[in-house]
Design a protein around this motif. Sequence first.
Motif, PDB file in Angstrom:
ATOM      1  N   UNK A 412      20.045  17.086  -0.146  1.00  0.00           N
ATOM      2  CA  UNK A 412      19.919  17.180  -1.840  1.00  0.00           C
ATOM      3  C   UNK A 412      19.918  18.693  -1.875  1.00  0.00           C
ATOM      4  N   UNK A 413      20.505  19.040  -3.123  1.00  0.00           N
ATOM      5  CA  UNK A 413      20.289  20.386  -3.531  1.00  0.00           C
ATOM      6  C   UNK A 413      18.973  20.940  -4.121  1.00  0.00           C
ATOM      7  N   UNK A 414      18.271  19.897  -4.269  1.00  0.00           N
ATOM      8  CA  UNK A 414      16.929  19.981  -4.824  1.00  0.00           C
ATOM      9  C   UNK A 414      15.845  19.516  -4.145  1.00  0.00           C
ATOM     10  N   UNK A 415      15.340  20.745  -3.361  1.00  0.00           N
ATOM     11  CA  UNK A 415      14.257  20.294  -2.275  1.00  0.00           C
ATOM     12  C   UNK A 415      13.275  19.504  -2.777  1.00  0.00           C
ATOM     13  N   UNK A 416      12.675  19.957  -4.257  1.00  0.00           N
ATOM     14  CA  UNK A 416      11.233  18.991  -4.469  1.00  0.00           C
ATOM     15  C   UNK A 416      11.730  17.507  -4.776  1.00  0.00           C
ATOM     16  N   UNK A 417      13.116  17.216  -5.109  1.00  0.00           N
ATOM     17  CA  UNK A 417      13.491  15.985  -5.372  1.00  0.00           C
ATOM     18  C   UNK A 417      13.711  15.335  -3.700  1.00  0.00           C
ATOM     19  N   UNK A 418      14.062  15.808  -2.938  1.00  0.00           N
ATOM     20  CA  UNK A 418      14.354  15.538  -1.617  1.00  0.00           C
ATOM     21  C   UNK A 418      13.047  15.330  -1.182  1.00  0.00           C
TER      22      UNK A 418
END
Length: 480
Positions: A412-418
């Motif tokens: 993902x490009x969003x670490x928190x989401x990943x």
Amino acid sequence: MRQIDKIYIDGAFVTPHGEEWFELFNPATEAVIGQVRLADEEDARRAIAAARRAFPQFSRTRTAERIALLERMHDAVQAREDDLFEAIVEEYGAPVSRARWMAKYAADVLAEVVKVLRTYDFTRRAGSADVVMQPLGVAGLITPWNSNAGFICGKLAAALAAGCTAVVKPSEMSAIQTQIVTEALHDAGLPAGVFNIITGRGETVGAEISAHPDVAKISFTGSTAVGKTILRTGAETLKRVTLELGGKSPMLVLDDADFAEAVPLALQAGYMNSGQACIAGTRILVPQSRLAEFEERVRDEAARVQAGDPRDPATQIGPMVSRKQWERVQRYIRIGVDEGARLLAGGEGRPEGLKSGWFVRPTVFSGVSNDMTIAREEIFGPVLSIIAYRDTEEAIAIANDTSYGLQAYVVSSDAARARAVAARIDAGRVLVNTLAHEPAAPFGGFKQSGIGREYGTFGLEAFMEPKSILGVNRESSASA
Ligand code: NAD
């Protein structure tokens, strides 16, 4: 033509009691390259007896002594790195870049355990009690062929660091690597009987180790089916077990992922170790809304993956280890087609231009549903399945809809989401936007991927039992 006719028991290379000879192959040419004389049950019993005799003294060695031994083992294995590299390419068919990593890893894993021992406290307090971590006894260590030298060294390092003595039963298909590692470890000059290495068949030597009352602990890496057999056999004497088994790892490509990075990462994760990796990311979960884009990139990228001569530096996928393994992978490709999955790359047969060798075409299926055989069973070859999902909830549900749980990947490009997605995956390891290994962190499986953990302090403690000593601190606590 190599003839390996010795096993290692009680500090010496000895002729096995077993008389069966087993052929060794170069999987890239299908040529017979050697023969190994296999140990039998009688050899297993001799090895267990030697380890049992060595245990009382070895279990009382101080940590500093064991660190010194492990450092000598490390140096001795490191000194044979080039020989190991050659053996891994010849006997296993690993592409050279992978083989170099594997040859180095066999020594590295010994150094990692030294790091753990340097800071590990074998005694701690729990309320008024002293809790002492005590080595279990004789450990039986059983390894597979897909990283034989590394598994021998890794399991042995943790067992000896804990103060156990060991009997190692390596894969019978990896006898050349085993011989090199054994010679190196012999050079390290450990006390006789502390480790014993006997190449033999699983059904004989492996079964004897799993059943023998003088073996306290089994650490096994291999298939889930054999892991269950070992668990059943070991139950009779209530052996402690660590089982590192199979996987069907999901690669969750989230809808915000950059496909220029995600696609190469997915293929690398799926094709690692020529697809013969328990941690391979074989189920690639892709958002339905971006499926066409992902497929197009996979087609391009897969066309560039070179399968063939392991000695060619451009090769990413070497041969399967054996004819049996090659046939197994071919059968799964046929099953995928028969079940209605769509071939994006590869297919049955050998890669173009290769007439012999157990080579498989790098294969990717799309249009796979998670209930198809190719999405449920471990193939252990370079065959990947793309499974489309509607939303992140469904992706997580598909990822967890498996009897395995060894490793998972999230891109993902969003670490928190990943990270939030990673938290909901049932697997022993979740790698976010990386394929890196962390030797200090525990490794092992949820569900039918295994029991217990290896590496780091968790791996060390798998060879010990906590013992609480009460009463000795009564006076001091009363006066406190
Ligand atoms: P395998 O289970 O056939 O054999 C593994 C070892 O067990 C070999 O040394 C074999 O001789 C021995 N064995 C076989 N029957 C036995 C028995 N009845 N009792 C005791 N020992 C027995 O596996 P393999 O084909 O060598 O390796 C491939 C499998 O290993 C794959 O399923 C893969 O997923 C798994 N694997 C797991 C990990 C992990 O860490 N989780 C790592 C590598 C491989």
